[in-house]
Design a protein around this motif. Structure first.
Motif, short mmCIF file in Angstrom:
data_model
loop_
_atom_site.label_atom_id
_atom_site.label_comp_id
_atom_site.label_asym_id
_atom_site.label_seq_id
_atom_site.Cartn_x
_atom_site.Cartn_y
_atom_site.Cartn_z
N GLU A 156 17.48 44.71 36.84
CA GLU A 156 16.88 46.36 36.65
C GLU A 156 17.89 46.98 35.68
O GLU A 156 19.03 46.86 35.49
CB GLU A 156 16.43 46.73 37.84
CG GLU A 156 15.39 46.05 38.41
CD GLU A 156 14.95 46.90 39.80
OE1 GLU A 156 13.76 47.18 39.79
OE2 GLU A 156 15.70 47.15 40.66
N ALA A 157 17.33 48.00 35.30
CA ALA A 157 18.30 48.86 34.19
C ALA A 157 19.41 49.31 34.98
O ALA A 157 19.45 49.83 35.96
CB ALA A 157 17.09 50.22 33.84
N GLY A 158 20.31 48.82 34.23
CA GLY A 158 21.69 49.41 34.75
C GLY A 158 22.71 50.14 33.87
O GLY A 158 23.97 50.25 33.84
N GLY A 159 22.02 51.03 32.88
CA GLY A 159 22.73 51.57 32.04
C GLY A 159 23.02 51.05 30.85
O GLY A 159 22.49 49.96 30.31
N VAL A 160 23.81 51.84 29.64
CA VAL A 160 23.83 51.31 28.39
C VAL A 160 25.17 50.45 28.43
O VAL A 160 26.10 50.72 29.13
CB VAL A 160 24.12 52.62 27.59
CG1 VAL A 160 24.27 52.24 26.23
CG2 VAL A 160 23.05 53.62 27.75
N PRO A 161 25.19 49.13 27.72
CA PRO A 161 26.05 48.18 27.70
C PRO A 161 27.23 48.97 26.77
O PRO A 161 27.29 48.42 25.57
CB PRO A 161 25.46 46.81 27.42
CG PRO A 161 24.70 47.61 26.40
CD PRO A 161 23.87 48.76 27.07
N LEU A 162 27.95 49.84 27.18
CA LEU A 162 29.13 50.46 26.37
C LEU A 162 29.92 49.60 25.62
O LEU A 162 30.19 49.80 24.17
CB LEU A 162 29.69 51.55 27.25
CG LEU A 162 28.95 52.71 27.83
CD1 LEU A 162 29.64 53.47 28.90
CD2 LEU A 162 28.42 53.59 26.69
N ASP A 163 30.60 48.76 26.31
CA ASP A 163 31.46 47.66 25.65
C ASP A 163 30.66 46.75 24.54
O ASP A 163 31.62 46.77 23.52
CB ASP A 163 31.93 46.81 26.72
CG ASP A 163 32.99 47.42 27.62
OD1 ASP A 163 33.55 48.53 27.34
OD2 ASP A 163 33.14 46.85 28.87
N VAL A 164 29.66 46.55 24.76
CA VAL A 164 29.03 45.46 23.74
C VAL A 164 28.65 46.48 22.44
O VAL A 164 28.82 46.12 21.30
CB VAL A 164 27.77 45.03 24.40
CG1 VAL A 164 26.79 44.39 23.21
CG2 VAL A 164 28.09 44.14 25.15
#
Length: 159
Positions: free
Chosen positions: A146-154
């Motif tokens: 499920e939605a887990g936030g924005v993949p900031l590192d990627v």
């Protein structure tokens, strides 16, 4: 707005721990409380942080069925999209709606008490003449991710 590693760390922590105290957030980021608070306010004011919420398990409250729906409109004028999107915005069971390019116009996530209640919702939408040409429904049997936030590192190239 240029984000540095401290800003990214603040965002990463808040995505999973929205209720973390300012002191604990500062400790986790490696800054003192005041600079951490200033960064947090700047991220909010810039609109990068758009809000805070609680994740709720609907099935622990009442029976719930989740349905993913693909929708294609019959016509593709600006007014057709506006009419459909306004209607969707007013329907609480539609918890997510994404306009898409390609084979379908929209993908929606609907949370309803039952499949029957979902079908009644679709029937109402069809009766309202929102321009729906066709729709495909997929009943969710179990959540896998499920939605887990924005993949900031990627998104930031591993910064």
């Amino acid at each position: 707005m240029k984000l540095d590693r401290y800003d990214l760390k603040i965002l990463q922590i808040l995505q999973t721990q929205g209720r973390i105290s300012k002191v604990r957030l500062a400790e986790a980021v490696g800054l003192s409380t005041s600079p951490t608070w200033e960064r947090l306010k700047r991220l909010e004011e810039a609109g990068i942080i758009t809000g805070y919420h609680a994740d709720i398990d609907a099935k622990k409250l009442a029976p719930a069925t989740t349905v993913v729906v693909e929708v294609t409109l019959a016509q593709h004028q600006a007014g057709d999209f506006e009419r459909f999107e306004a209607a969707v915005g007013a329907i609480p069971e539609i918890v997510e709606c994404l306009a898409t390019g390609g084979g379908v116009d929209y993908v929606m996530k609907v949370v309803s008490p039952s499949v029957d209640a979902y079908q009644r919702l679709i029937d109402r939408m069809l009766a309202e003449d929102l321009g729906i040409e066709r729709y495909f429904s997929y009943v969710v049997t179990k959540p896998v991710k499920e939605a887990g936030g924005v993949p900031l590192d990627v998104l930031n190239g591993g910064a």
